[in-house]
Design a protein around this motif. Structure first.
Motif, mmCIF file in Angstrom:
data_model
loop_
_atom_site.group_PDB
_atom_site.id
_atom_site.type_symbol
_atom_site.label_atom_id
_atom_site.label_comp_id
_atom_site.label_asym_id
_atom_site.label_seq_id
_atom_site.Cartn_x
_atom_site.Cartn_y
_atom_site.Cartn_z
ATOM 1 N N ASP A 65 0.829 -1.204 0.000
ATOM 2 C CA ASP A 65 0.000 0.000 0.000
ATOM 3 C C ASP A 65 0.866 1.257 0.000
ATOM 4 O O ASP A 65 0.592 2.216 -0.725
ATOM 5 C CB ASP A 65 -0.950 0.017 1.198
ATOM 6 C CG ASP A 65 -2.047 -1.041 1.085
ATOM 7 O OD1 ASP A 65 -2.239 -1.566 -0.028
ATOM 8 O OD2 ASP A 65 -2.696 -1.338 2.105
ATOM 9 N N GLN A 66 1.911 1.240 0.856
ATOM 10 C CA GLN A 66 2.799 2.407 0.908
ATOM 11 C C GLN A 66 3.492 2.608 -0.433
ATOM 12 O O GLN A 66 3.584 3.737 -0.931
ATOM 13 C CB GLN A 66 3.841 2.228 2.013
ATOM 14 C CG GLN A 66 3.284 2.373 3.412
ATOM 15 C CD GLN A 66 4.303 2.013 4.480
ATOM 16 O OE1 GLN A 66 5.290 1.339 4.209
ATOM 17 N NE2 GLN A 66 4.058 2.461 5.704
ATOM 18 N N ASN A 67 3.975 1.513 -1.031
ATOM 19 C CA ASN A 67 4.634 1.616 -2.332
ATOM 20 C C ASN A 67 3.666 2.128 -3.391
ATOM 21 O O ASN A 67 4.015 2.978 -4.215
ATOM 22 C CB ASN A 67 5.204 0.255 -2.772
ATOM 23 C CG ASN A 67 6.425 -0.123 -1.981
ATOM 24 O OD1 ASN A 67 7.072 0.724 -1.377
ATOM 25 N ND2 ASN A 67 6.738 -1.406 -1.967
ATOM 26 N N ARG A 68 2.447 1.583 -3.350
ATOM 27 C CA ARG A 68 1.431 2.012 -4.315
ATOM 28 C C ARG A 68 1.174 3.513 -4.164
ATOM 29 O O ARG A 68 1.082 4.251 -5.148
ATOM 30 C CB ARG A 68 0.148 1.217 -4.081
ATOM 31 C CG ARG A 68 -0.597 0.903 -5.349
ATOM 32 C CD ARG A 68 -1.827 0.036 -5.103
ATOM 33 N NE ARG A 68 -1.489 -1.367 -5.014
ATOM 34 C CZ ARG A 68 -1.750 -2.155 -3.978
ATOM 35 N NH1 ARG A 68 -2.387 -1.709 -2.938
ATOM 36 N NH2 ARG A 68 -1.408 -3.416 -3.987
ATOM 37 N N GLU A 69 1.074 3.953 -2.904
ATOM 38 C CA GLU A 69 0.823 5.374 -2.622
ATOM 39 C C GLU A 69 1.985 6.232 -3.122
ATOM 40 O O GLU A 69 1.783 7.275 -3.746
ATOM 41 C CB GLU A 69 0.617 5.561 -1.117
ATOM 42 C CG GLU A 69 0.120 6.928 -0.723
ATOM 43 C CD GLU A 69 -1.275 7.211 -1.238
ATOM 44 O OE1 GLU A 69 -1.549 8.375 -1.567
ATOM 45 O OE2 GLU A 69 -2.086 6.280 -1.341
ATOM 46 N N GLN A 70 3.220 5.777 -2.835
ATOM 47 C CA GLN A 70 4.391 6.529 -3.307
ATOM 48 C C GLN A 70 4.428 6.576 -4.826
ATOM 49 O O GLN A 70 4.702 7.620 -5.417
ATOM 50 C CB GLN A 70 5.684 5.872 -2.790
ATOM 51 C CG GLN A 70 5.915 6.075 -1.321
ATOM 52 C CD GLN A 70 7.090 5.252 -0.806
ATOM 53 O OE1 GLN A 70 7.581 4.358 -1.489
ATOM 54 N NE2 GLN A 70 7.529 5.549 0.402
#
Length: 146
Positions: A65-70
């Motif tokens: 999720d964090q990677n997707r957001e970044q």
């Protein structure tokens, strides 16, 4: 049963049978306890593994999720400039098209005006020619009449 065994031992009757029964009962209990403990240990281990797997999956999902957001943020800024560039290009294209249309319309208007002027000039010229022709004809008729 325990009282019977003790009574039998005291009397010396069936003492072996009582001891054998006691030993078998103890062995059965021990086997049952070992099976129960083994099953409990297996269940606890399975539960621990499930929990560790769940934690690992949650951690992985959080990272995803964090990677997707970044990536979305990075792509968003990239898309933002790409969108602006695309919008600028589209606007420039619309402006060129509008200018071309206006220029063509002005040319058409100018051509129409020129044609109108030429048509008017032709009509005046034709009228003049007809007038001269009539004058000549009248003049000839007068000359012939005299």
């Amino acid at each position: 049963m325990g009282a019977g065994i003790r009574a039998g031992r005291r009397a010396g009757i069936g003492a072996e049978s009582g001891i054998r029964d006691r030993d078998q009962s103890r062995d059965r209990s021990r086997d049952q306890n070992r099976d129960r403990n083994r099953e409990r240990s297996r269940d606890q281990s399975r539960d621990r593994n499930k929990e560790q797997n769940r934690d690992r999956d949650q951690s992985r999902d959080k990272s995803k999720d964090q990677n997707r957001e970044q990536n979305r943020d990075r792509d968003g800024s990239r898309d933002g400039s790409r969108d602006q560039s695309r919008d600028r290009s589209r606007q420039q294209c619309r402006d060129r098209s509008r200018d071309r249309d206006q220029s063509r319309d002005q040319s058409k208007d100018g051509n129409r005006e020129r044609n109108r002027d030429q048509d008017g000039s032709r009509e005046r010229s034709r009228d003049r020619d007809q007038s001269r022709s009539r004058s000549r004809d009248q003049s000839r008729e007068r000359d012939q009449a005299s």
